[in-house]
Design a protein around this motif. Sequence first.
Motif, PDB file in Angstrom:
ATOM      1  N   GLY A  50       0.798  -1.217   0.000  1.00 17.27           N
ATOM      2  CA  GLY A  50       0.000   0.000   0.000  1.00 17.27           C
ATOM      3  C   GLY A  50       0.830   1.265   0.000  1.00 17.27           C
ATOM      4  N   GLU A  51       2.081   1.199  -0.427  1.00 14.74           N
ATOM      5  CA  GLU A  51       2.974   2.352  -0.408  1.00 14.74           C
ATOM      6  C   GLU A  51       2.668   3.279  -1.586  1.00 14.74           C
ATOM      7  OE1 GLU A  51       5.626   3.189   1.614  1.00 14.74           O
ATOM      8  OE2 GLU A  51       5.061   1.582   2.995  1.00 14.74           O
ATOM      9  N   PRO A  52       2.493   4.577  -1.343  1.00 17.59           N
ATOM     10  CA  PRO A  52       2.233   5.524  -2.437  1.00 17.59           C
ATOM     11  C   PRO A  52       3.341   5.525  -3.494  1.00 17.59           C
ATOM     12  CG  PRO A  52       1.853   6.557  -0.301  1.00 17.59           C
ATOM     13  CD  PRO A  52       2.502   5.237  -0.024  1.00 17.59           C
ATOM     14  N   ALA A  53       4.580   5.229  -3.089  1.00 14.23           N
ATOM     15  CA  ALA A  53       5.702   5.229  -4.032  1.00 14.23           C
ATOM     16  C   ALA A  53       5.519   4.210  -5.150  1.00 14.23           C
ATOM     17  CB  ALA A  53       6.997   4.948  -3.282  1.00 14.23           C
ATOM     18  N   ASP A  81      -1.630  -4.105 -10.468  1.00 15.99           N
ATOM     19  CA  ASP A  81      -0.968  -3.560  -9.279  1.00 15.99           C
ATOM     20  C   ASP A  81      -1.258  -2.062  -9.133  1.00 15.99           C
ATOM     21  OD1 ASP A  81       0.163  -5.969  -8.519  1.00 15.99           O
ATOM     22  OD2 ASP A  81       2.032  -5.624  -9.610  1.00 15.99           O
ATOM     23  N   LEU A  82      -1.254  -1.350 -10.258  1.00 13.56           N
ATOM     24  CA  LEU A  82      -1.556   0.081 -10.214  1.00 13.56           C
ATOM     25  C   LEU A  82      -3.002   0.319  -9.779  1.00 13.56           C
ATOM     26  CD1 LEU A  82       0.306   1.458 -13.374  1.00 13.56           C
ATOM     27  CD2 LEU A  82       0.576   2.274 -11.014  1.00 13.56           C
ATOM     28  N   VAL A  83      -3.914  -0.512 -10.268  1.00 16.69           N
ATOM     29  CA  VAL A  83      -5.311  -0.398  -9.839  1.00 16.69           C
ATOM     30  C   VAL A  83      -5.407  -0.547  -8.327  1.00 16.69           C
ATOM     31  CG1 VAL A  83      -7.603  -1.469  -9.953  1.00 16.69           C
ATOM     32  CG2 VAL A  83      -6.260  -1.186 -12.038  1.00 16.69           C
ATOM     33  N   HIS A  84      -4.658  -1.510  -7.812  1.00 19.39           N
ATOM     34  CA  HIS A  84      -4.690  -1.774  -6.362  1.00 19.39           C
ATOM     35  C   HIS A  84      -4.215  -0.562  -5.562  1.00 19.39           C
ATOM     36  CE1 HIS A  84      -4.184  -3.723  -2.507  1.00 19.39           C
ATOM     37  NE2 HIS A  84      -2.880  -3.451  -2.524  1.00 19.39           N
ATOM     38  N   VAL A  85      -3.025  -0.079  -5.891  1.00 20.68           N
ATOM     39  CA  VAL A  85      -2.448   0.987  -5.069  1.00 20.68           C
ATOM     40  C   VAL A  85      -3.187   2.309  -5.290  1.00 20.68           C
ATOM     41  CG1 VAL A  85      -0.654   1.705  -6.727  1.00 20.68           C
ATOM     42  CG2 VAL A  85      -0.273   1.969  -4.257  1.00 20.68           C
ATOM     43  N   LEU A  86      -3.656   2.595  -6.497  1.00 15.04           N
ATOM     44  CA  LEU A  86      -4.412   3.823  -6.750  1.00 15.04           C
ATOM     45  C   LEU A  86      -5.753   3.806  -6.026  1.00 15.04           C
ATOM     46  CD1 LEU A  86      -3.642   4.269 -10.564  1.00 15.04           C
ATOM     47  CD2 LEU A  86      -2.966   5.845  -8.744  1.00 15.04           C
ATOM     48  N   VAL A  95       3.119   3.885  -7.164  1.00  9.34           N
ATOM     49  CA  VAL A  95       2.558   4.488  -8.378  1.00  9.34           C
ATOM     50  C   VAL A  95       3.670   4.996  -9.284  1.00  9.34           C
ATOM     51  CG1 VAL A  95       1.076   6.315  -9.281  1.00  9.34           C
ATOM     52  CG2 VAL A  95       0.436   5.119  -7.178  1.00  9.34           C
ATOM     53  N   GLU A  96       4.617   5.729  -8.716  1.00  6.21           N
ATOM     54  CA  GLU A  96       5.717   6.277  -9.505  1.00  6.21           C
ATOM     55  C   GLU A  96       6.599   5.165 -10.060  1.00  6.21           C
ATOM     56  OE1 GLU A  96       9.542   9.334  -9.033  1.00  6.21           O
ATOM     57  OE2 GLU A  96       8.092   9.103  -7.399  1.00  6.21           O
ATOM     58  N   VAL A  97       6.898   4.173  -9.221  1.00  9.18           N
ATOM     59  CA  VAL A  97       7.764   3.075  -9.659  1.00  9.18           C
ATOM     60  C   VAL A  97       7.115   2.304 -10.810  1.00  9.18           C
ATOM     61  CG1 VAL A  97       8.834   0.889  -8.989  1.00  9.18           C
ATOM     62  CG2 VAL A  97       8.884   2.839  -7.417  1.00  9.18           C
ATOM     63  N   LEU A  98       5.854   1.928 -10.634  1.00 12.86           N
ATOM     64  CA  LEU A  98       5.166   1.124 -11.652  1.00 12.86           C
ATOM     65  C   LEU A  98       4.914   1.927 -12.925  1.00 12.86           C
ATOM     66  CD1 LEU A  98       2.621  -0.770  -9.370  1.00 12.86           C
ATOM     67  CD2 LEU A  98       4.588  -1.758 -10.549  1.00 12.86           C
ATOM     68  N   SER A  99       4.602   3.182 -12.784  1.00 11.05           N
ATOM     69  CA  SER A  99       4.375   4.026 -13.965  1.00 11.05           C
ATOM     70  C   SER A  99       5.655   4.166 -14.782  1.00 11.05           C
ATOM     71  CB  SER A  99       3.864   5.407 -13.543  1.00 11.05           C
ATOM     72  OG  SER A  99       2.616   5.315 -12.888  1.00 11.05           O
ATOM     73  N   GLY A 100       6.789   4.292 -14.082  1.00 11.94           N
ATOM     74  CA  GLY A 100       8.064   4.373 -14.780  1.00 11.94           C
ATOM     75  C   GLY A 100       8.364   3.099 -15.548  1.00 11.94           C
ATOM     76  N   VAL A 101       8.064   1.973 -14.938  1.00 15.33           N
ATOM     77  CA  VAL A 101       8.289   0.689 -15.619  1.00 15.33           C
ATOM     78  C   VAL A 101       7.367   0.561 -16.821  1.00 15.33           C
ATOM     79  CG1 VAL A 101       8.124  -1.812 -15.398  1.00 15.33           C
ATOM     80  CG2 VAL A 101       9.101  -0.467 -13.539  1.00 15.33           C
TER      81      VAL A 101
END
Length: 404
Positions: A333-336, A362-367, A338-344
């Motif tokens: 559940g770490e906000p970071a 994974d992005l759906v989950h954390v967002l 989003v940035e990591v996965l978006s970069g990938v």
Amino acid sequence: MYWVVLPWSSYRTLVTTEVPVVARHRSTLLGELLHERGLTPEQFSEQANLFAYEHGIDATLSARHVNRLATGRRTDGRPLGPVRAGTKRLLEEMLGVPIDRLLKPTTTLPAEAQAWSAEALELRARIRCGRAVDRETVSLLQQKLDLTRVIDRRLGASVLLGELRAQIRQMWNLLGNVLDQQSRIALARVLVDASTLAGWQSLDQGLLRESWEHYEQARSAARVAESSALEAYACAGQAVVLLDVGETESAVELTRYACAVAEHRAPGLLTSWLLAGHGEALAAAGDRDGSLRTFDHAEWIMPTDSDDAEAPFLVFDGTHLTRWRGGALARLGEPAAVEVLSGVLDRLHPEFARAETALRVDLVHVLSVHGERRDASAHAERARLLAAQVGSVRQRRRLEALTS
């Protein structure tokens, strides 16, 4: 292409007969064998000549000569003379029985003759198949598997799993008949590769029990291959099944075991991959610090210029390692994340359709956790389309659980 020699007993399906002529005259073991199979001299002659042609044996066998050999007598009643070298070779290779025994007058009961032929001939045929497994054969099997892996990445497992199951069965059958140790090891290595791929495909199709069994087979094959590194690889794959069924602590233990087994025995790329698997399990268990430390270790140990020959079954690099780290952050559940996965997502090769599906889920989950509903909905729509494209039951179920 390679050929598999069938046991002679299989050749009887080529022809059928109601009344075997030789049955009235049999007095040698050859006669008993023909009688048990319901073959006339004409039929056996046809099969023997076909066998000689296929195996490069310079010999022919007429129906009349078959009858003489089966009865132990010439047509005028005199005993048989010496058997020609070509005939001797043909009969011995085809039947797996020494010529002296084949032509010896016998009072053997039909059941005994049948047992001799059914077991001895079948075993000889299997051993001959095993001898055909050489370096070229193993290379062909590996090439076929590599092609399956590429198609799997692009199109998913739904159209490939049945064929892969059949390939694994074929290789297990061959392995049991290979006597040369180096050939056994080489074939077993391909079996580990095939079984772990089948394990992953089964998991993606939602076939949890089958996936577990494929990974168990992979571990068994790794032991035949005398490879601790390959066994660790199979264990780490099996741990993903444990995560999917909620056995998180067991997954942590199994990935920890895999890392320990591979330590100082596995190439750097595989070791980094194993550590990433352990980091994922730790994240699932809620151990944030342990997970991130493990991912740091995986990044530190990953070779900068890895040789594909070290672990040809792995498609893994810095981008994929970052994707796994992002997935672990999403689990936590770490906000970071989003940035990591978006970069990938910006760097991921379009070929990896299923990997993109998992990343977007994974992005759906954390967002969703952080209330970013609009962005989560956009990724969910794309993930839903990709999951349908590659036929991923696993990712579709994950998505449904997040959006329902």
